[in-house]
Scaffold this active site. Structure first.
Site, PDB file in Angstrom:
ATOM      1  N   HIS A  86       0.823  -1.217   0.000  1.00 26.94           N
ATOM      2  CA  HIS A  86       0.000   0.000   0.000  1.00 26.94           C
ATOM      3  C   HIS A  86       0.853   1.263   0.000  1.00 26.94           C
ATOM      4  O   HIS A  86       0.339   2.346  -0.285  1.00 26.94           O
ATOM      5  CB  HIS A  86      -1.042  -0.016   1.134  1.00 26.94           C
ATOM      6  CG  HIS A  86      -0.555   0.347   2.510  1.00 26.94           C
ATOM      7  ND1 HIS A  86      -0.202  -0.597   3.451  1.00 26.94           N
ATOM      8  CD2 HIS A  86      -0.382   1.544   3.114  1.00 26.94           C
ATOM      9  CE1 HIS A  86       0.152   0.008   4.567  1.00 26.94           C
ATOM     10  NE2 HIS A  86       0.058   1.302   4.399  1.00 26.94           N
ATOM     11  N   ASN A 213      -9.206  -3.812   6.414  1.00 26.41           N
ATOM     12  CA  ASN A 213      -8.368  -2.737   6.949  1.00 26.41           C
ATOM     13  C   ASN A 213      -8.658  -2.572   8.440  1.00 26.41           C
ATOM     14  O   ASN A 213      -9.816  -2.509   8.834  1.00 26.41           O
ATOM     15  CB  ASN A 213      -8.700  -1.444   6.183  1.00 26.41           C
ATOM     16  CG  ASN A 213      -7.758  -0.298   6.544  1.00 26.41           C
ATOM     17  OD1 ASN A 213      -6.701  -0.509   7.131  1.00 26.41           O
ATOM     18  ND2 ASN A 213      -8.158   0.910   6.201  1.00 26.41           N
ATOM     19  N   TRP A 214      -7.600  -2.522   9.268  1.00 30.78           N
ATOM     20  CA  TRP A 214      -7.747  -2.450  10.729  1.00 30.78           C
ATOM     21  C   TRP A 214      -8.484  -3.632  11.303  1.00 30.78           C
ATOM     22  O   TRP A 214      -9.166  -3.498  12.321  1.00 30.78           O
ATOM     23  CB  TRP A 214      -8.475  -1.160  11.150  1.00 30.78           C
ATOM     24  CG  TRP A 214      -7.616   0.027  11.140  1.00 30.78           C
ATOM     25  CD1 TRP A 214      -6.365   0.152  11.641  1.00 30.78           C
ATOM     26  CD2 TRP A 214      -7.937   1.317  10.593  1.00 30.78           C
ATOM     27  NE1 TRP A 214      -5.891   1.412  11.441  1.00 30.78           N
ATOM     28  CE2 TRP A 214      -6.831   2.143  10.804  1.00 30.78           C
ATOM     29  CE3 TRP A 214      -9.068   1.816   9.945  1.00 30.78           C
ATOM     30  CZ2 TRP A 214      -6.806   3.464  10.387  1.00 30.78           C
ATOM     31  CZ3 TRP A 214      -9.048   3.128   9.546  1.00 30.78           C
ATOM     32  CH2 TRP A 214      -7.929   3.943   9.765  1.00 30.78           C
ATOM     33  N   ASP A 222       0.895  -7.615   1.975  1.00 26.63           N
ATOM     34  CA  ASP A 222       1.172  -6.181   1.865  1.00 26.63           C
ATOM     35  C   ASP A 222       2.680  -5.912   1.733  1.00 26.63           C
ATOM     36  O   ASP A 222       3.283  -5.275   2.596  1.00 26.63           O
ATOM     37  CB  ASP A 222       0.567  -5.452   3.077  1.00 26.63           C
ATOM     38  CG  ASP A 222       0.282  -3.987   2.760  1.00 26.63           C
ATOM     39  OD1 ASP A 222       0.764  -3.502   1.720  1.00 26.63           O
ATOM     40  OD2 ASP A 222      -0.412  -3.333   3.569  1.00 26.63           O
ATOM     41  N   ASN A 328     -12.144   5.342   5.410  1.00 26.34           N
ATOM     42  CA  ASN A 328     -11.078   4.856   6.260  1.00 26.34           C
ATOM     43  C   ASN A 328     -10.984   5.704   7.541  1.00 26.34           C
ATOM     44  O   ASN A 328     -10.894   5.198   8.660  1.00 26.34           O
ATOM     45  CB  ASN A 328      -9.778   4.963   5.449  1.00 26.34           C
ATOM     46  CG  ASN A 328      -8.581   4.376   6.158  1.00 26.34           C
ATOM     47  OD1 ASN A 328      -8.622   3.252   6.616  1.00 26.34           O
ATOM     48  ND2 ASN A 328      -7.511   5.157   6.240  1.00 26.34           N
ATOM     49  N   GLY A 656       2.620   5.718   9.576  1.00 23.72           N
ATOM     50  CA  GLY A 656       4.004   6.088   9.286  1.00 23.72           C
ATOM     51  C   GLY A 656       4.899   4.887   9.486  1.00 23.72           C
ATOM     52  O   GLY A 656       5.942   4.750   8.854  1.00 23.72           O
ATOM     53  N   ASN A 657       4.459   3.987  10.403  1.00 20.50           N
ATOM     54  CA  ASN A 657       5.177   2.738  10.633  1.00 20.50           C
ATOM     55  C   ASN A 657       4.958   1.757   9.484  1.00 20.50           C
ATOM     56  O   ASN A 657       5.654   0.748   9.397  1.00 20.50           O
ATOM     57  CB  ASN A 657       4.701   2.065  11.929  1.00 20.50           C
ATOM     58  CG  ASN A 657       5.602   2.350  13.111  1.00 20.50           C
ATOM     59  OD1 ASN A 657       5.143   2.808  14.146  1.00 20.50           O
ATOM     60  ND2 ASN A 657       6.906   2.102  12.964  1.00 20.50           N
ATOM     61  N   SER A 658       3.973   2.048   8.634  1.00 19.95           N
ATOM     62  CA  SER A 658       3.699   1.134   7.530  1.00 19.95           C
ATOM     63  C   SER A 658       4.967   0.846   6.749  1.00 19.95           C
ATOM     64  O   SER A 658       5.676   1.769   6.358  1.00 19.95           O
ATOM     65  CB  SER A 658       2.661   1.727   6.585  1.00 19.95           C
ATOM     66  OG  SER A 658       1.374   1.557   7.101  1.00 19.95           O
ATOM     67  N   PHE A 674       2.254  -3.541   8.881  1.00 20.18           N
ATOM     68  CA  PHE A 674       1.379  -2.825   7.944  1.00 20.18           C
ATOM     69  C   PHE A 674       0.064  -2.344   8.497  1.00 20.18           C
ATOM     70  O   PHE A 674      -0.648  -1.586   7.835  1.00 20.18           O
ATOM     71  CB  PHE A 674       1.132  -3.644   6.670  1.00 20.18           C
ATOM     72  CG  PHE A 674       0.172  -4.803   6.822  1.00 20.18           C
ATOM     73  CD1 PHE A 674       0.635  -6.057   7.209  1.00 20.18           C
ATOM     74  CD2 PHE A 674      -1.176  -4.651   6.551  1.00 20.18           C
ATOM     75  CE1 PHE A 674      -0.237  -7.122   7.329  1.00 20.18           C
ATOM     76  CE2 PHE A 674      -2.067  -5.719   6.674  1.00 20.18           C
ATOM     77  CZ  PHE A 674      -1.583  -6.960   7.066  1.00 20.18           C
ATOM     78  N   ASP A 675      -0.309  -2.731   9.700  1.00 27.49           N
ATOM     79  CA  ASP A 675      -1.633  -2.339  10.167  1.00 27.49           C
ATOM     80  C   ASP A 675      -1.716  -2.554  11.672  1.00 27.49           C
ATOM     81  O   ASP A 675      -0.795  -3.103  12.280  1.00 27.49           O
ATOM     82  CB  ASP A 675      -2.700  -3.188   9.450  1.00 27.49           C
ATOM     83  CG  ASP A 675      -4.041  -2.485   9.298  1.00 27.49           C
ATOM     84  OD1 ASP A 675      -4.201  -1.396   9.879  1.00 27.49           O
ATOM     85  OD2 ASP A 675      -4.904  -3.011   8.592  1.00 27.49           O
TER      86      ASP A 675
END
Lengths: 723, 723
Positions: A86, A213-214, A222, A328, A656-658, A674-675
């Protein structure tokens, strides 16, 4: 979290920050802090020397890079970078055509020569130096008035950055830690020639889509690969066929044997923003007013776009991305509100402040802390009040062309100053992104939708008592106390009928216009921007003044927190600020809700179970066949009897950690963060160890897809894959 | 499952039945079957004599009763009956007024004198005798033609019932088992004076509402108490102040120490209907055509009602219950379709049929089975085709007044025959319920909504090719091949403008009308009913003829299944048919989806976690305070550190099981069965031991609420509460 979305939208809602770090695995530590807890790190299982983690240009930290909004890491000596799908999807989309639909089919360059340029603006930032500049920034600012203090600090930050960026090809930032207690200059090589190497199809890389997502359990592949290119001399350069792969000093080994339940893991990446130390007033304002109000507005906003840009229309194509983002964000806010209620966030914050107050009261030498905190609490109240009163004005300022006009007019004003003194965002170093912003507007703009959005916001705006409205704005739009919502569409018609800002050439040309030229413009949006400039400037000045006050108070508050926590055996870490952080913990399932448990791993078979054949649960048939055949190769985990797809940990992460490298005890890459789970979305405010869980894609799944499904053997060979 | 809803709505969708019993805890056994597996029962933990379970009038089965659609059991020597809140809620609603809102506040009779009459039609059925009447019913029917066979079997069943009901106060049924292989006469005392004793508030008894329906984790206090009253001489009687509490021969002890994870449990109740032995053709038709088609129609149907009866309107009040039911049914169908896809239901059924075919082919003496199954498969195809072709006609026949007219006209026809020969549903014994049906119509009828529904169904109907439509119906309504959906509202207007059937007195008076009088009626709905009578009769005759064929074939098929399974060590049980069944297994969590687990118990604290203060998560503050105070009393379960609220088991259950007594190894009441998990909703077709889980309310929670929240100490004292 899906940080690209999260980030863009985080900006929609101005918000400040702070929270309670009293629990087990909480902590987004700066690498230099790790030395202080090196014994703990060794005890919980870290096998490499903890001190090595403090060296940002050594191994492994030297392999960790930022994409600006996402995290990533080098995984080969030839500049191969792995990040989340993503995070790289925009580049896949950018290169996709009807004939070569890489989103649908995936993209794999057969050789380096076939690697494609990433989307414009794509960057890889490689940190080369970090310097403490606290003294340079803060010296002598205490005695100043708040606004002067703020402006001097900002000027010094800009000056330090300017000095640093005299070395061509580097991008520098002066990051503030602990609310202005500490400043660090971070110097980063800015790789501008970024190419997409490999991204699996959306049906793998985005499997589960917005639905998952989440959400745990997830089965998202991902991951995607970029490559950094530089000029033959090793310097950063724009795209050029003569460029060569960047050779990083360090890269990560990739584990094919991976993790088991309970294993030590850590993640290194660039978390964007947290609010762990916010004072009660701000938490109350956010969760009792801002979030619920904004969530309601978001729901209306989504409905407005859906009604004005019906499915299948050309306009809808332009707004798909915004709709996804708003949905989102709405889901995120719902999760935050729900989570805050569940954990009793406001009460916990109140209790923490009371405990801190008790600690201060227990020793007369701490009295100065008490004074500062009291003033900071007043300031928080003021900030909260200001954010409430400006809520609707900020919303009516959203329309794309009004916003473009405001930025252009501001630019003409800033241009009157020497470059070094201009407001951040209006300096020469910012012009590339400024221009790209004006260009990109077209792809996300439709006048009918923009107008419908504006009418929605204006309806909320005129719903306020006249005394709380902005006189200059009312006058410029011809709004009175009697104006009804029904009249609004006609009232704003002239803006869309007469503007020329919808034309990209016009907008770009206006970057060179003088203030006088713009003030003479007959464009209604430009006239509105000019009319509102003074009011905007006033809002900004008030905000800067509050920031200036905060700069004097918050460091003291953070000092109190730090001392208090140290006495309680806890190391205080700064709120996330898009700088490199390390978080450590364990592979761990959990019980997000009474009567339910999350298991730590998902399996290949879970993909088949979810698959409906329809987006977003439409795995490639080749992948389903490999699962059906139980063709696990060397990637299976015995305990689960399959290849692990995603896993959970108790790491502390945020947007931001993604793309962050997830490392095992030997600092080998075992996954990509990723999440977070739905129960974790309010962890930005309050880390609850019972429910906060971070989601990673397992490198065993990544390698399995590359090996068994996508035929990316050459890339596997390029990496150091270890058992 | 929430069987009251499930049942009403099951009837919306005509469907036949049969499936695969090859797994662990599967089995809705008739009590007499338990003797065959008595050793297994003892091995898995049953402490009482398994043979005792076969005695329906002994302990404990003599304590188990039916409410007609729900299950229940006696828990005191004074006729106190415990069942689900959702089974008794209609009676609470019936007694509620604006001043005394028992739904909102709960109801607790301070003494027997204050117990209130249950809703009209409420019954408690106490089984007193079960007799095998197979020979009487089937004798000599094999050689008949299908329709004659069907009619002779039905006539014999009615005759046997009539003979049985000569004893006043009893209600009898002749139940068919194994598709007509076996018939049993069940004689039941029909308690007609039923009174509501205690029901907690909706905010306890319906906690979680539709959101938590078919969902784990749940926290529903789904229990309520009735009392059975009879005449002083012990005979069944209508409500009378002189009546006295019924003294059952047996009642259950109530356990206050309850269960732990893994403990043996069994449930005794009246499951309504399953389709475990259906042949492939029917499964395919149901899951590939009927369910998806109906699910789409349901979605439109719900939208139609919501649009025609907007929230807050008077009409909406009348349709709330239908809307809840349709939503419930839609969710159920979605779960069934999803579950069938997940477990590969169609493929599994195909594989089972192939395996059975192999077994038959392996021995020439089994050839007759093969022939019967082949013919039954043809019949299943025919039935499936018939259900597809009549789908839209059945839907356009739904409107309330058309349906009432049809029943009234049919009644006038049946009345021409001697009572004993009348169609079931039109005999004198059926008239009380017939009348109640006509009366109740008003409470759920609004002409505008009824018309909008009809237009929706007619739109689907005219969407068919003219050749597949019903000529008589087209003619009666004036529909042609050219009729468009837009014309429909005007076309049906005259029905609603000119009918008098909207008046309850008119409807009731017409119960005494002759066929000739009705044929002379000018009421448009009655005219339509008369016009369609022959076609309806034809459909019914075709259906009866297929049933007659089935009666000759299905017993042979079930004999093959039974023998085949016996050789595989499995005892074949008959499909559910609203007769008393026993299912046994264990308290057991599970993994409904990859990466997730259900824990076996929910806790008091989970209620607090869910509580938002808004319906359906609005616990009484007194309850939340008791939880906050950890006032668990003697009801806590150490392993979970709290009072268990609901628990999961792997018992085999379906709609109709609601309210079933859940018993421990000593046959003490430990819970009430009230729901199944979302992953279990397709278990009616295929019991998958991996995902099928039944949900119970724990008696410890029931007692805790009675003791700590509702002050129902007198009832606790009346019961035998054991540790």
């Amino acid at each position: 979290m899906k940080n690209t979305k999260f980030f863009t939208l985080g900006l929609l809602l101005a918000g400040s920050t702070l929270a309670a770090p009293l629990a087990a695995k909480e902590g987004m530590f700066t690498p230099d802090q790790l030395q202080e807890i090196s014994q703990e790190l060794s005890e919980v299982g870290l096998e490499i020397d903890p001190d090595a983690l403090a060296d940002l240009t050594g191994f492994p930290m030297g392999a960790v890079v930022s994409l600006g909004g996402c995290s990533a890491s080098f995984v080969s000596p030839e500049g191969l970078v792995v990040t989340n799908h993503h995070c790289a999807r925009g580049s896949v989309q950018y290169n996709s055509t009807a004939e070569n639909n890489y989103l649908e089919n995936g993209f794999l360059a057969a050789s380096k020569a076939e690697e494609l340029p990433a989307a414009p603006g794509s960057r890889i930032y490689v940190t080369t130096e970090v310097t403490d500049v606290t003294e340079q920034v803060r010296q002598g600012t205490e005695s100043l008035e708040p606004l002067e203090r703020y402006e001097l600090v900002e000027q010094r930050r800009k000056d330090i950055i300017a000095g640093c960026e005299e070395t061509a090809g580097y991008r520098c930032q002066v990051a503030s830690f602990y609310g202005g207690e500490q400043y660090k200059l971070i110097k980063r090589l800015e790789v501008r020639d970024v190419r997409i190497v490999y991204a699996p199809a959306d049906s793998i890389g985005k499997y589960g889509g917005d639905i998952d997502n989440w959400q745990w359990p997830s089965h998202t592949g991902d991951f995607a690969f970029y490559r950094a290119y530089v000029a033959p001399d090793g310097s950063a350069a724009d795209f050029d066929e003569a460029n060569v792969p960047y050779q990083p000093e360090h890269h990560l080994k990739v584990s094919a044997s991976g993790l088991r339940d309970g294993d030590f893991v850590m993640a290194a990446g660039y978390p964007g923003s947290t609010s762990r130390y916010t004072l009660l007033a701000e938490v109350e304002n956010t969760f009792n007013w801002t979030y619920p109000t904004f969530q309601t507005l978001l729901t209306d906003w989504i409905a407005t776009i859906e009604a004005t840009a019906p499915e299948g229309s050309d306009a809808r194509v332009k707004y798909e991305s915004r709709l996804a983002g708003l949905n989102n964000f709405e889901k995120n806010l719902r999760g935050q509100i729900d989570g805050a209620r569940r954990v009793g966030l406001v009460d916990r914050r109140r209790a923490r402040e009371a405990a801190l107050a008790d600690w201060i009261a227990a020793d007369a030498s701490r009295a100065a802390y008490g004074v500062a905190i009291e003033e900071l609490a007043d300031l928080s109240e003021e900030s909260a009040a200001a954010s409430r009163t400006s809520f609707w004005y900020r919303n009516v300022s959203r329309p794309s062309l009004f916003s473009a006009a405001r930025r252009l007019y501001r630019l003409s004003k800033e241009r009157q100053k020497p470059n070094a003194e201009r407001e951040s965002g209006y300096q020469e170093r910012d012009m590339t992104f400024f221009r790209q912003g004006l260009q990109a507007l077209d792809r996300r703009f439709d006048p009918a939708v923009d107008k419908a959005e504006w009418v929605l916001f204006l309806t909320g705006y005129i719903g306020q008592p006249i005394g709380e409205r902005v006189a200059a704005f009312d006058q410029a739009l011809g709004l009175t106390a009697e104006t009804t919502a029904e009249e609004l569409p006609d009232l704003v018609d002239r803006f869309y009928a007469n503007t020329t800002l919808g034309n990209v050439e016009t907008r770009l040309a206006l970057m060179d216009a003088t203030t006088e030229q713009l003030e003479a413009s007959e464009d209604p949006f430009m006239q509105l921007a000019v009319a509102m400039y003074d009011y905007g400037f006033q809002l900004e000045t008030e905000s800067k003044t509050r920031s200036g006050r905060s700069l004097a108070l918050r460091p003291t508050y953070m000092e109190a927190i730090t001392q208090w926590q140290r006495e309680n055996g806890t190391l205080t870490y700064p709120d996330a600020n898009s700088t490199l952080r390390v978080t450590f913990g364990n592979v761990l399932g959990g019980s997000p809700r009474d009567g339910m448990a999350y298991l730590p791993f998902t399996t290949l078979e879970g993909i088949t179970d979810k698959d409906t054949g329809e987006d977003p649960f439409n795995s490639p048939s080749e992948l389903l066949e490999r699962i059906e055949a139980k063709d696990y190769g060397r990637y299976a985990l015995e305990e689960i009897g399959s290849v692990p797809v995603n896993f959970l940990s108790d790491l502390d992460s945020t947007g931001g950690n993604s793309g962050s490298a997830t490392l095992n005890s030997r600092a080998e890459l075992v996954g990509l963060l990723f999440d977070g789970t739905f129960e974790s979305v309010n962890s930005d405010w309050d880390f609850d160890p019972r429910t906060t869980r971070t989601i990673h894609v397992d490198t065993r799944y990544m390698l399995w897809v590359m090996d068994k499904v996508d035929g990316a053997q050459a890339l596997i060979d390029e990496m150091d894959v270890v058992e």
